[in-house]
Design a protein around this motif. Structure first.
Motif, PDB file in Angstrom:
ATOM      1  N   ALA A  99      22.054 -77.442 -37.007  1.00 37.15           N
ATOM      2  CA  ALA A  99      23.092 -77.120 -37.986  1.00 37.15           C
ATOM      3  C   ALA A  99      22.691 -77.616 -39.372  1.00 37.15           C
ATOM      4  O   ALA A  99      22.901 -76.922 -40.374  1.00 37.15           O
ATOM      5  CB  ALA A  99      24.423 -77.734 -37.560  1.00 37.15           C
ATOM      6  N   GLU A 100      22.105 -78.792 -39.431  1.00 37.12           N
ATOM      7  CA  GLU A 100      21.663 -79.316 -40.721  1.00 37.12           C
ATOM      8  C   GLU A 100      20.564 -78.445 -41.324  1.00 37.12           C
ATOM      9  O   GLU A 100      20.537 -78.211 -42.536  1.00 37.12           O
ATOM     10  CB  GLU A 100      21.170 -80.755 -40.565  1.00 37.12           C
ATOM     11  CG  GLU A 100      22.277 -81.759 -40.366  1.00 37.12           C
ATOM     12  CD  GLU A 100      21.740 -83.176 -40.180  1.00 37.12           C
ATOM     13  OE1 GLU A 100      20.512 -83.359 -40.155  1.00 37.12           O
ATOM     14  OE2 GLU A 100      22.570 -84.085 -40.061  1.00 37.12           O
ATOM     15  N   GLN A 101      19.652 -77.953 -40.477  1.00 34.77           N
ATOM     16  CA  GLN A 101      18.591 -77.080 -40.970  1.00 34.77           C
ATOM     17  C   GLN A 101      19.164 -75.778 -41.502  1.00 34.77           C
ATOM     18  O   GLN A 101      18.737 -75.273 -42.535  1.00 34.77           O
ATOM     19  CB  GLN A 101      17.582 -76.802 -39.855  1.00 34.77           C
ATOM     20  CG  GLN A 101      16.718 -77.993 -39.512  1.00 34.77           C
ATOM     21  CD  GLN A 101      15.791 -77.700 -38.336  1.00 34.77           C
ATOM     22  OE1 GLN A 101      15.868 -76.633 -37.729  1.00 34.77           O
ATOM     23  NE2 GLN A 101      14.925 -78.655 -38.023  1.00 34.77           N
ATOM     24  N   GLN A 102      20.148 -75.234 -40.798  1.00 30.12           N
ATOM     25  CA  GLN A 102      20.759 -73.989 -41.251  1.00 30.12           C
ATOM     26  C   GLN A 102      21.468 -74.194 -42.584  1.00 30.12           C
ATOM     27  O   GLN A 102      21.371 -73.355 -43.472  1.00 30.12           O
ATOM     28  CB  GLN A 102      21.725 -73.460 -40.200  1.00 30.12           C
ATOM     29  CG  GLN A 102      21.042 -72.935 -38.958  1.00 30.12           C
ATOM     30  CD  GLN A 102      22.042 -72.534 -37.886  1.00 30.12           C
ATOM     31  OE1 GLN A 102      23.241 -72.699 -38.052  1.00 30.12           O
ATOM     32  NE2 GLN A 102      21.525 -72.001 -36.784  1.00 30.12           N
ATOM     33  N   THR A 103      22.181 -75.283 -42.714  1.00 31.00           N
ATOM     34  CA  THR A 103      22.860 -75.541 -43.987  1.00 31.00           C
ATOM     35  C   THR A 103      21.838 -75.794 -45.087  1.00 31.00           C
ATOM     36  O   THR A 103      22.050 -75.429 -46.234  1.00 31.00           O
ATOM     37  CB  THR A 103      23.823 -76.734 -43.878  1.00 31.00           C
ATOM     38  OG1 THR A 103      23.099 -77.876 -43.441  1.00 31.00           O
ATOM     39  CG2 THR A 103      24.960 -76.439 -42.946  1.00 31.00           C
ATOM     40  N   LYS A 124      19.106 -73.633 -49.996  1.00 31.08           N
ATOM     41  CA  LYS A 124      17.938 -73.066 -50.666  1.00 31.08           C
ATOM     42  C   LYS A 124      18.255 -71.683 -51.207  1.00 31.08           C
ATOM     43  O   LYS A 124      17.876 -71.338 -52.332  1.00 31.08           O
ATOM     44  CB  LYS A 124      16.758 -72.996 -49.697  1.00 31.08           C
ATOM     45  CG  LYS A 124      16.165 -74.343 -49.350  1.00 31.08           C
ATOM     46  CD  LYS A 124      15.038 -74.198 -48.350  1.00 31.08           C
ATOM     47  CE  LYS A 124      14.535 -75.546 -47.879  1.00 31.08           C
ATOM     48  NZ  LYS A 124      13.497 -75.431 -46.837  1.00 31.08           N
ATOM     49  N   GLU A 125      18.962 -70.878 -50.410  1.00 28.69           N
ATOM     50  CA  GLU A 125      19.335 -69.538 -50.862  1.00 28.69           C
ATOM     51  C   GLU A 125      20.236 -69.613 -52.090  1.00 28.69           C
ATOM     52  O   GLU A 125      20.072 -68.840 -53.036  1.00 28.69           O
ATOM     53  CB  GLU A 125      20.039 -68.780 -49.740  1.00 28.69           C
ATOM     54  CG  GLU A 125      19.137 -68.413 -48.573  1.00 28.69           C
ATOM     55  CD  GLU A 125      19.901 -67.800 -47.412  1.00 28.69           C
ATOM     56  OE1 GLU A 125      21.133 -67.617 -47.531  1.00 28.69           O
ATOM     57  OE2 GLU A 125      19.266 -67.492 -46.391  1.00 28.69           O
ATOM     58  N   LEU A 126      21.183 -70.547 -52.100  1.00 28.42           N
ATOM     59  CA  LEU A 126      22.057 -70.704 -53.256  1.00 28.42           C
ATOM     60  C   LEU A 126      21.266 -71.107 -54.493  1.00 28.42           C
ATOM     61  O   LEU A 126      21.521 -70.616 -55.595  1.00 28.42           O
ATOM     62  CB  LEU A 126      23.143 -71.745 -52.955  1.00 28.42           C
ATOM     63  CG  LEU A 126      24.204 -71.351 -51.929  1.00 28.42           C
ATOM     64  CD1 LEU A 126      25.113 -72.535 -51.627  1.00 28.42           C
ATOM     65  CD2 LEU A 126      25.012 -70.181 -52.461  1.00 28.42           C
ATOM     66  N   LYS A 127      20.289 -72.003 -54.307  1.00 32.04           N
ATOM     67  CA  LYS A 127      19.466 -72.427 -55.445  1.00 32.04           C
ATOM     68  C   LYS A 127      18.661 -71.262 -56.000  1.00 32.04           C
ATOM     69  O   LYS A 127      18.541 -71.095 -57.222  1.00 32.04           O
ATOM     70  CB  LYS A 127      18.530 -73.562 -55.023  1.00 32.04           C
ATOM     71  CG  LYS A 127      19.235 -74.868 -54.797  1.00 32.04           C
ATOM     72  CD  LYS A 127      18.261 -75.960 -54.373  1.00 32.04           C
ATOM     73  CE  LYS A 127      18.969 -77.260 -54.079  1.00 32.04           C
ATOM     74  NZ  LYS A 127      18.048 -78.312 -53.628  1.00 32.04           N
TER      75      LYS A 127
END
Length: 109
Positions: free
Chosen positions: A71-75, A80-83
């Motif tokens: 879950a932490e990796q997915q978040t 990264k996508e938001l950045k």
């Protein structure tokens, strides 16, 4: 009136006791406040307000830990996508700013 540089230093420092006295009074007041605060802090009784029941330590569940890491990796990927999206928006905004022929300078002297 001073004649030599040594006399000038003495002449300049003759009235030093006036501001020094004010500073000394201020320092004494601050020290007294600190002392009173220390006394009040030590006078206060240290009591336990509430006791909670003892909780047993639980064994670490490897499957649950693995799911938490995933879950932490997915978040992290979402962050990264938001950045990346923010960088694209910043690039677009900077291109729009460079296309603008007018620049406003705010200069104060």
């Amino acid at each position: 009136m001073p004649i030599t540089p040594v006399e000038a230093i003495t002449y300049a420092n003759q009235n030093m006791q006036v501001p020094a006295a004010k500073q000394n009074d201020y320092q004494n007041r601050v020290e007294k406040q600190n002392y009173e605060a220390l006394i009040r802090a030590t006078e206060k009784e240290l009591t336990v307000d509430e006791l909670n029941a003892a909780v047993e330590d639980q064994k670490i569940d490897e499957e649950r830990e693995h799911q938490r890491e995933e879950a932490e990796q997915q978040t992290g990927e979402k962050e990264k996508e938001l950045k990346i999206d923010l960088k694209k928006k910043d690039k677009k905004a900077s291109k729009e700013d460079t296309n603008n022929p007018y620049h406003i300078l705010d200069i104060k002297v």
